[in-house]
Design a protein around this motif. Structure first.
Motif, PDB file in Angstrom:
ATOM      1  N   ARG A 121       0.577  -1.179   0.071  1.00 33.14           N
ATOM      2  CA  ARG A 121       0.172   0.005   0.037  1.00 33.14           C
ATOM      3  C   ARG A 121       0.990   1.209  -0.031  1.00 33.14           C
ATOM      4  N   TYR A 122       2.175   1.163   0.624  1.00 33.88           N
ATOM      5  CA  TYR A 122       2.977   2.116   0.884  1.00 33.88           C
ATOM      6  C   TYR A 122       4.539   1.994   0.181  1.00 33.88           C
ATOM      7  N   ASP A 124       6.365   3.761  -1.307  1.00 36.04           N
ATOM      8  CA  ASP A 124       7.281   4.875  -1.013  1.00 36.04           C
ATOM      9  C   ASP A 124       7.902   5.161   0.353  1.00 36.04           C
ATOM     10  N   ILE A 125       7.620   4.168   1.573  1.00 41.99           N
ATOM     11  CA  ILE A 125       7.815   4.276   2.768  1.00 41.99           C
ATOM     12  C   ILE A 125       9.046   3.189   2.939  1.00 41.99           C
ATOM     13  N   ARG A 151       1.613  11.942   8.734  1.00 41.32           N
ATOM     14  CA  ARG A 151       0.937  11.215   7.451  1.00 41.32           C
ATOM     15  C   ARG A 151      -0.337  10.336   7.957  1.00 41.32           C
ATOM     16  N   PHE A 153      -2.726   7.080   8.204  1.00 43.19           N
ATOM     17  CA  PHE A 153      -2.760   5.824   7.707  1.00 43.19           C
ATOM     18  C   PHE A 153      -4.117   5.163   8.184  1.00 43.19           C
ATOM     19  N   HIS A 159      -1.647   0.678  12.842  1.00 44.45           N
ATOM     20  CA  HIS A 159      -0.498   1.723  12.522  1.00 44.45           C
ATOM     21  C   HIS A 159      -0.078   2.788  13.569  1.00 44.45           C
TER      22      HIS A 159
END
Length: 410
Positions: A121-122, A124-125, A151, A153, A159
């Motif tokens: 899902r992420y 980029d992290i 951010r 989530f 999370h």
């Protein structure tokens, strides 16, 4: 056999019963003021006062006493902090491991699915600590993770830690695994397995954290030496530590047939509810710093309530403040404790230190005046090296541990 004779036999059994120390008490978290190193001294004192009935651990903390007396006596564990109840229930659980032959693999597999789902899902992290850093590069990587708190989530159910604690006590990757295993734990909330899962995660958190063993504040890399020391912890992984502790639970904790109860109450509320003729062990805080500052992170792990966090340490805003940590309130707190134990016709074993918020002589005089005539009071002293859990100077200090034995006269 008549009821009178049966009762006499039970009384004789209580008079001769000696509590022993379970040899294999799993160590779970690094804990300031833990009685683990002097647990034999504590239990020796409890044996002097125990006349049957329930042993009450009034300020359970790391709950090591629950582990030490497991499966021997009816036991009541209390602490205002929720994390203590998880530790106590882990020690006191009634485990039938044969019913869960592949439980550890099952937990790790479920957590891995949650980790992979987040990464999909992420994408980029991602942060890599397995490279060579300059000090500036390292600090920039830390700041990028700390900024994750901004951010959203909300599409990920678990999370809390990756959002609030990435780049602080733990890395983003470590936080992701903390959240994922915590999510799996909730799938077992209705069984005794819930507690060793959470406790094993606490162990992993404690030994992966770059702080000094508690969570009062995380460290900054101000020079290359600091950076390299922090990197040791950033490069650790949650799962191996979790696995090690959970396996230990499986190996050393089995069935428990003794009645026990675990509560999270103010110490006076707990005393109000205890049975007459109990034996109370009290190990209240000694210093002016509240334990909720040192262990807020594992309190949040247990509650998992997405609290507002503040300041560099990212503390909860609802941290408990103990009267035993406040000089103007400590005498009154002890007086209330003594009065209630007296009212409950119970025995008391009190641990305190010569570094506490009230002088030992004053504390002893207070006990003597409160229990006057009804109880026998004995004072014992033990010199030992107390860990302050610092990384540099003052890692430990010599203290005199006082054990106050207050036993009701027959």
């Amino acid at each position: 056999m008549t009821n009178a004779v049966s009762e006499e036999i039970r009384e004789n059994e209580r008079d001769t019963m000696t509590l022993t120390i379970n040899e294999n008490i799993p160590h779970i978290i690094k804990y300031m003021g833990s009685k683990r190193k002097i647990i034999d001294y504590v239990i020796e004192g409890i044996n002097e006062c125990y006349t049957g009935g329930t042993v009450v651990d009034l300020f359970a903390g790391s709950s090591v006493l629950a582990g030490a007396l497991r499966n021997q006596v009816p036991f009541l564990s209390n602490d205002i902090q929720k994390y203590s109840s998880i530790l106590a229930k882990s020690y006191l659980g009634d485990y039938k491991w044969d019913e869960y032959p592949n439980i550890l693999d099952e937990i790790i597999e479920k957590a891995t699915i949650k980790v992979n789902y987040f990464k999909e899902r992420y994408p980029d992290i991602s942060f890599d600590y397995n490279v060579d850093f300059t000090l500036d590069q390292f600090n920039e990587l830390e700041k990028q993770q700390q900024a994750i708190i901004e951010r959203d989530f909300s599409d990920i159910e678990y999370h809390l830690f990756l959002k609030n604690y990435s780049g602080t006590y733990w890395s983003f990757e470590q936080c992701l695994w903390i959240d994922s295993i915590r999510g799996v734990a909730d799938e077992y909330r209705d069984s005794d397995l819930f507690y060793p899962i959470i406790s094993s995660l606490m162990f992993a958190m404690s030994y992966n954290s770059q702080s000094t063993g508690h969570y009062a504040q995380y460290r900054d890399a101000t020079n290359d030496k600091n950076m390299n020391d922090i990197l040791i912890y950033r490069r650790k992984e949650i799962v191996p530590y979790f696995t090690r502790k959970f396996t230990e639970f499986q190996n050393v904790l089995g069935e428990n047939h003794q009645p026990n109860n675990v509560v999270s109450k103010d110490y006076m509320d707990c005393l109000n509810d205890i049975e007459l003729n109990s034996t109370v062990y009290a190990d209240p805080p000694y210093c002016f710093v509240h334990y909720s500052r040192f262990y807020h992170a594992i309190e949040t792990l247990v509650r998992y309530d997405y609290p507002e966090v503040m300041f560099k340490g990212r503390y909860r805003t609802d941290r408990h403040q103990s009267p035993f940590c406040i000089r103007t309130k400590v005498r009154g707190a002890f007086q209330s404790m003594f009065d209630k134990v007296n009212e409950k016709q119970s025995n008391l074993v009190l641990s305190y230190s010569n570094t506490g918020m009230i002088e030992l002589d004053e504390l002893i005089e207070l006990a003597q005046s409160t229990f006057n005539g009804l109880y026998t009071i004995e004072v014992r002293y033990l010199d030992y090296l107390h860990s302050t859990m610092g990384r540099r100077e003052d890692k430990s200090r010599d203290v005199q541990e006082c054990l106050l034995l207050v036993k009701r006269n027959n």
